[in-house]
Design a protein around this motif. Structure first.
Motif, PDB file in Angstrom:
ATOM      1  N   GLU A 237       0.825  -1.215   0.000  1.00 58.69           N
ATOM      2  CA  GLU A 237       0.000   0.000   0.000  1.00 58.69           C
ATOM      3  C   GLU A 237       0.853   1.257   0.000  1.00 58.69           C
ATOM      4  OE1 GLU A 237      -3.450  -1.902   2.863  1.00 58.69           O
ATOM      5  OE2 GLU A 237      -2.596   0.036   3.431  1.00 58.69           O
ATOM      6  N   LEU A 238       1.909   1.211   0.793  1.00 57.36           N
ATOM      7  CA  LEU A 238       2.732   2.413   0.982  1.00 57.36           C
ATOM      8  C   LEU A 238       3.449   2.843  -0.297  1.00 57.36           C
ATOM      9  CD1 LEU A 238       4.268   1.573   4.495  1.00 57.36           C
ATOM     10  CD2 LEU A 238       2.657   3.415   4.008  1.00 57.36           C
ATOM     11  N   VAL A 239       3.738   1.880  -1.163  1.00 54.52           N
ATOM     12  CA  VAL A 239       4.484   2.203  -2.385  1.00 54.52           C
ATOM     13  C   VAL A 239       3.688   3.139  -3.304  1.00 54.52           C
ATOM     14  CG1 VAL A 239       5.552   1.257  -4.470  1.00 54.52           C
ATOM     15  CG2 VAL A 239       5.965   0.161  -2.270  1.00 54.52           C
ATOM     16  N   PRO A 240       2.459   2.782  -3.724  1.00 53.47           N
ATOM     17  CA  PRO A 240       1.711   3.717  -4.574  1.00 53.47           C
ATOM     18  C   PRO A 240       1.318   5.010  -3.869  1.00 53.47           C
ATOM     19  CG  PRO A 240       0.377   1.782  -4.048  1.00 53.47           C
ATOM     20  CD  PRO A 240       1.768   1.499  -3.566  1.00 53.47           C
ATOM     21  N   GLU A 241       1.301   4.982  -2.555  1.00 52.73           N
ATOM     22  CA  GLU A 241       1.031   6.216  -1.810  1.00 52.73           C
ATOM     23  C   GLU A 241       2.230   7.168  -1.818  1.00 52.73           C
ATOM     24  OE1 GLU A 241      -0.183   5.047   2.123  1.00 52.73           O
ATOM     25  OE2 GLU A 241      -1.962   3.998   1.396  1.00 52.73           O
ATOM     26  N   GLY A 242       3.355   6.665  -2.336  1.00 53.17           N
ATOM     27  CA  GLY A 242       4.540   7.509  -2.430  1.00 53.17           C
ATOM     28  C   GLY A 242       5.284   7.684  -1.118  1.00 53.17           C
ATOM     29  N   LYS A 243       4.953   6.860  -0.150  1.00 59.11           N
ATOM     30  CA  LYS A 243       5.595   6.993   1.158  1.00 59.11           C
ATOM     31  C   LYS A 243       6.938   6.273   1.213  1.00 59.11           C
ATOM     32  CE  LYS A 243       1.703   8.658   3.216  1.00 59.11           C
ATOM     33  NZ  LYS A 243       0.773   7.629   3.771  1.00 59.11           N
ATOM     34  N   ILE A 244       7.026   5.167   0.489  1.00 61.22           N
ATOM     35  CA  ILE A 244       8.279   4.408   0.449  1.00 61.22           C
ATOM     36  C   ILE A 244       8.519   3.966  -0.996  1.00 61.22           C
ATOM     37  CG2 ILE A 244       7.960   3.568   2.800  1.00 61.22           C
ATOM     38  CD1 ILE A 244       7.195   0.840   1.640  1.00 61.22           C
TER      39      ILE A 244
END
Lengths: 132, 132
Positions: free
Chosen positions: A56-63
């Motif tokens: 989830e965090l990848v497409p959110e641009g967080k990681i």
DNA sequence: AAGTACCCGATAATGATTATTATTAAGGTA
DNA sequence: TACCTTAATAATAATCATTATCGGGTACTT
């Protein structure tokens, strides 16, 4: 009639911890390693949850996710950069390198759309090179 | 007890066919695809044998292995080159691009030894871009 | 021919990841 | 408050590509 309201995504303890673990990791950990570190904070967390949250965090641009030897690894640095991978000790290091504008332009002239560029340098790090 | 020394590796029918299949494939096939094509020539060949032979041919310098989406793919072109990967149709295309001497030099000055460089360009090919 | 390294096909095992399922917990509503 | 709806979780099973194992055969060497 009521309007359908989109519920807010809950920011769970698990998600916050997984994110924090990646934030604090400068060694490009695997999902399994993130799981082990997250467990220190929340022993009941499950590996499946860690996988799901990381994804989830990848497409959110967080990681950022990088793949080395067919394995996903996670990186708190989201800015554009590349990697050096030591073939001996497995260390993964960030590398700053300019991308080749000429090659991109040539591809774009052919009608291609370039969305992502990934450069990987494989070899021996300073320590492993010195040992040889 | 005497040790028998074997000089040459046998060039078996299986190995010759697997090599030929890759030679004739310009679409960067997976091991599974190589297997299917090899079966047309030799229906009794097994998938494990194809995997083993592909893994032999790479260090022999006869073929090249590239990894896309965590999957091995094989390339008859052994010269130094790179790849564009279409995110929509999955097509993999050869790309010629100069490598960044500056970045390499900087790494080497730090005592690193660079053995391999891999550039990957992800995006949409001309056909898929036109469809959007 | 005998002995043994090598290769084969078939099958089982592995390792990373994804899907499934039943349970829990949060948020809104009355 | 109690209730309802739904999302998120932990545990577990399933999947997919790949690698290892095994028993049998083949061909090289003496």
């Amino acid at each position: 009639m009521k309007t359908i309201e989109r519920k807010k995504k809950r920011n769970t303890k698990q998600k916050a911890i997984v994110f924090q673990v990646v934030q604090d990791s400068h060694d490009h950990p695997t999902a399994e390693t993130v799981y082990e570190r997250a467990k220190r904070e929340l022993p009941t967390i499950s590996l499946g949850t860690v996988y799901r949250i990381l994804k989830e965090l990848v497409p959110e641009g967080k990681i950022r996710e990088i793949i080395v030897n067919k394995q996903s690894r996670f990186d708190p640095k989201t800015e554009f950069h590349h990697h050096f991978i030591c073939k001996k000790c497995g260390k993964i290091e960030d590398v700053k390198t300019p991308l080749c504008r000429y090659t991109c332009k040539k591809l774009e002239q052919k009608g291609y759309i370039i969305e992502e560029i990934e450069y990987k340098f494989y070899g021996l790090c300073d320590k492993c090179a010195a040992e040889n």
